[in-house]
Design a protein around this motif. Structure first.
Motif, mmCIF file in Angstrom:
data_model
loop_
_atom_site.group_PDB
_atom_site.id
_atom_site.type_symbol
_atom_site.label_atom_id
_atom_site.label_comp_id
_atom_site.label_asym_id
_atom_site.label_seq_id
_atom_site.Cartn_x
_atom_site.Cartn_y
_atom_site.Cartn_z
ATOM 1 N N GLY A 277 49.677 33.929 53.236
ATOM 2 C CA GLY A 277 48.546 33.458 54.018
ATOM 3 C C GLY A 277 47.213 33.900 53.465
ATOM 4 O O GLY A 277 46.173 33.321 53.783
ATOM 5 N N GLN A 278 47.197 34.940 52.629
ATOM 6 C CA GLN A 278 45.965 35.413 52.016
ATOM 7 C C GLN A 278 45.688 34.760 50.666
ATOM 8 O O GLN A 278 44.654 35.026 50.057
ATOM 9 N N SER A 279 46.619 33.941 50.200
ATOM 10 C CA SER A 279 46.427 33.292 48.903
ATOM 11 C C SER A 279 45.361 32.208 49.017
ATOM 12 O O SER A 279 45.397 31.379 49.927
ATOM 13 N N SER A 280 44.416 32.226 48.088
ATOM 14 C CA SER A 280 43.342 31.245 48.132
ATOM 15 C C SER A 280 43.838 29.848 47.795
ATOM 16 O O SER A 280 43.312 28.857 48.307
ATOM 17 N N ARG A 281 44.862 29.745 46.947
ATOM 18 C CA ARG A 281 45.408 28.430 46.605
ATOM 19 C C ARG A 281 46.801 28.577 46.013
ATOM 20 O O ARG A 281 47.011 29.329 45.067
ATOM 21 N N ILE A 282 47.762 27.865 46.620
ATOM 22 C CA ILE A 282 49.142 27.820 46.124
ATOM 23 C C ILE A 282 49.348 26.433 45.533
ATOM 24 O O ILE A 282 49.261 25.430 46.232
ATOM 25 N N GLU A 283 49.605 26.363 44.238
ATOM 26 C CA GLU A 283 49.673 25.062 43.569
ATOM 27 C C GLU A 283 51.083 24.655 43.151
ATOM 28 O O GLU A 283 51.265 23.547 42.651
ATOM 29 N N ASN A 284 52.063 25.538 43.352
ATOM 30 C CA ASN A 284 53.418 25.184 42.946
ATOM 31 C C ASN A 284 54.354 25.072 44.140
ATOM 32 O O ASN A 284 55.571 25.175 43.992
ATOM 33 N N TYR A 285 53.802 24.839 45.332
ATOM 34 C CA TYR A 285 54.640 24.652 46.515
ATOM 35 C C TYR A 285 54.967 23.171 46.662
ATOM 36 O O TYR A 285 54.078 22.319 46.592
ATOM 37 N N LEU A 286 56.243 22.875 46.877
ATOM 38 C CA LEU A 286 56.721 21.500 46.915
ATOM 39 C C LEU A 286 55.961 20.658 47.941
ATOM 40 O O LEU A 286 55.779 21.057 49.084
ATOM 41 N N GLY A 287 55.504 19.499 47.514
ATOM 42 C CA GLY A 287 54.867 18.547 48.423
ATOM 43 C C GLY A 287 53.365 18.629 48.474
ATOM 44 O O GLY A 287 52.723 17.846 49.186
ATOM 45 N N PHE A 288 52.757 19.581 47.716
ATOM 46 C CA PHE A 288 51.305 19.709 47.707
ATOM 47 C C PHE A 288 50.818 19.669 46.260
ATOM 48 O O PHE A 288 50.490 20.707 45.674
ATOM 49 N N PRO A 289 50.779 18.484 45.670
ATOM 50 C CA PRO A 289 50.413 18.390 44.250
ATOM 51 C C PRO A 289 48.998 18.864 43.953
ATOM 52 O O PRO A 289 48.703 19.283 42.844
#
Length: 563
Positions: A277-289
């Motif tokens: 929840g503190q991550s500014s941006r998650i780019e390798n999570y499925l479904g969020f290109p």
């Protein structure tokens, strides 16, 4: 007698206030009557019988975030005359227009008031007919105010000092729980006005004022959570499933548990989302290109769990777990408890504290664990440092590179390849204001009322000092499961053992009474399952944590069918 300021319906924008003050009940009623007759549809009319009562009303209006358009005060009042009152009223609402009600004999005093406290007008009593003597004056005051009115603030108001650790903790708590708030520094005029309205001093911060206007000074997280409308008390004392921890694994378990008909409650110590929840941006999570912030992901999951009927308790710290017959009981730090047929432990891990001289004394005052996204604005055009070599540190460096002049990523190991995803390494390499220093550790931090410099030990053994006001730490992870001593089996690092790891030479753990082996995510206590980072040998990724939360619920159903 003060007319209580009306409380608008939640979400409704309150009408601005016209305040009238006169110690003569007949005059007070008359002026309020005339004002309501002409302005009642656009303004609220509040009347008081003394300067002190009027100041109390203004303090309440200030704390509620309401607007005051004009103040009409009688000159001759016992205890505090109209000029003295208007001087103090200006401290609370400097943009409100001001008029003095006077008798003919007090005209000289009225002229003096115009010079001393910047009174806009004076009105001679009686003001009959109001259409000729009262309304034109008030119209002019209202028009002047409308050109630059006070702004109504309907969110939570938070007053604090930027370098106050408790103030930072309150800001961080509200931000991570997606509670809208408006920040006021004690150094700003409006911050000082709010402190004065609450009868507080700058050293009393943080001051928290919810929309209802009941001020809290230096509240605990539980008090803050309750004041801003977060749920802190369960609806009942027994559930089908208690989920401990609100990170990705816990949220996954709550969503699947509630959606499959289990009476589910999720208990979170601070804020849902956990480290993710503190991550500014998650780019390798499925479904969020295009990527998704940890806060957005956590907020969606929390709303999804609530949609299916799960309760989410915030600011409740779990301190003990016990088996009481077929029930599994979870105890809270405040002495309360809840019970359930089954429990999913998803408490995740916490960042290790920085082993550098002086670091503890600067926590929240320049040294931050996690991204501390609320500090982004303060990092503008600054040199900031990020400690860590895994994805969370890389994501933080990318985020702060958009604000800071330079971001230096300090990595203890010889490279990033062993601990960070390839896409992040490429992003960091492409950012001109990001510097990666491997083989480097922080050995000391120093400063006055906040962090000012750090000592860095490089791979050659040399130490040099760097100037900075912001150091973000992402080093290692600790499960912090000491509260499970004697209840659940853990490995040497404190991670909870489950399933096959509990078997020694094919033998079930001591005290295991069921005629089967523990399920894959089941602990040594039947009915207690473990998901996410707190589980020994788990994969430390968001997607796997969510999957384990869902899988744990499937195993909970199997366990319940056996009973």
């Amino acid at each position: 007698m003060t007319t209580p300021p009306e409380s608008p319906a939640p979400g409704a924008r309150a009408r601005p206030v016209l305040l009238t003050v006169d110690d003569d009940p007949g005059v007070s009623r008359a002026v309020a009557r005339d004002l309501r007759r002409h302005y009642g549809e656009r303004f609220r009319v509040v009347r008081a019988s003394s300067g002190e009562e009027a100041l109390d009303a203004l303090r309440e209006l200030k704390l509620r975030g309401d607007r005051v358009a004009a103040v009409l005060a009688d000159y001759r009042m016992p205890g505090m005359d109209g000029i003295e009152f208007l001087e103090q009223a200006m401290d609370l609402f400097p943009r409100a227009r001001r008029a003095l009600l006077t008798a003919y004999a007090d005209t000289d005093a009225a002229i003096q008031a115009i010079n001393v406290v910047d009174v806009d007008h004076y009105l001679l009593k009686p003001w009959e007919p109001p259409e000729e003597k009262l309304y034109p004056v008030v119209d002019a005051m209202v028009e002047t105010w409308a050109a630059s009115p006070d702004v109504a603030v309907e969110d939570v108001k938070l007053v604090g000092h930027h370098w106050s650790a408790p103030s930072f903790a309150a800001r961080d708590f509200l931000a991570r729980n997606a509670v809208p708030y408006h920040w006021y520094s004690v150094e700003e005029p409006e911050g000082r006005r709010l402190l004065a309205a609450a009868g507080a001093a700058p050293e009393d911060v943080p001051l928290v004022v919810p929309p209802g206007g009941d001020a809290l000074l230096a509240p605990t997280e539980a008090e803050l959570a309750a004041a801003v409308g977060l749920t802190v008390e369960p609806s009942t004392d027994f559930f089908d499933l208690v989920v401990v921890g609100g990170g990705p694994a816990g949220l996954g378990a709550a969503v699947y548990g509630a959606s499959e008909g289990l009476r589910t409650v999720l208990v979170e110590r601070q804020a849902t989302g956990g480290q993710a929840g503190q991550s500014s941006r998650i780019e390798n999570y499925l479904g969020f290109p295009d990527g998704v912030s940890g806060g957005q992901l956590a907020d969606r999951a929390r709303r999804q769990a609530a949609k299916f009927g799960a309760e989410v308790l915030t600011a409740r710290k779990v301190t003990a777990l016990e088996a009481r017959g077929p029930a599994r009981v979870v105890h809270f730090a405040d002495g309360g408890s809840i019970a359930a047929h089954a429990v999913v432990l998803a408490t995740g891990v916490s960042y290790r504290t920085l082993p550098a001289a002086g670091a503890d004394s600067f926590t929240g005052r320049g040294v931050y664990y996690g991204s501390a996204l609320t500090e982004a604005e303060a990092c503008a055009d600054q040199d900031v440092f990020v400690v860590g070599g895994a994805n969370s540190a890389g994501q933080s460096a990318v985020f702060f590179s958009r604000h800071a002049r330079c971001v230096t990523l300090l990595v203890r190991g010889p490279s990033l390849e062993a601990s960070m995803s390839h896409y992040l390494i490429q992003q960091l390499a492409d950012l001109p204001n990001v510097v990666v220093r491997t083989g480097t550790t922080v050995t000391a931090v120093r400063g006055g009322d906040h962090l000012e410099e750090i000592d860095l030990a490089g791979p050659d053994g040399g130490v040099h000092t760097a100037k900075t006001s912001h150091l973000f730490v992402f080093i290692g992870a600790e499960p912090r499961t000491d509260w499970l001593d004697g209840v659940l089996d853990r490995d040497d690092h404190g991670f909870v053992l489950t399933g096959p790891e509990l078997l020694v030479d094919g033998e079930r753990p001591p005290g295991w009474r069921l005629q089967r082996d523990p399920y894959f995510l089941e602990s040594g206590l039947p009915g207690v399952f473990v998901a996410g980072d707190v589980r020994a040998q788990s994969v430390k990724r968001v997607a796997s944590a969510v999957g384990e939360g869902a899988m744990a619920v499937t195993l909970v159903h199997r366990y319940l069918e056996e009973r």
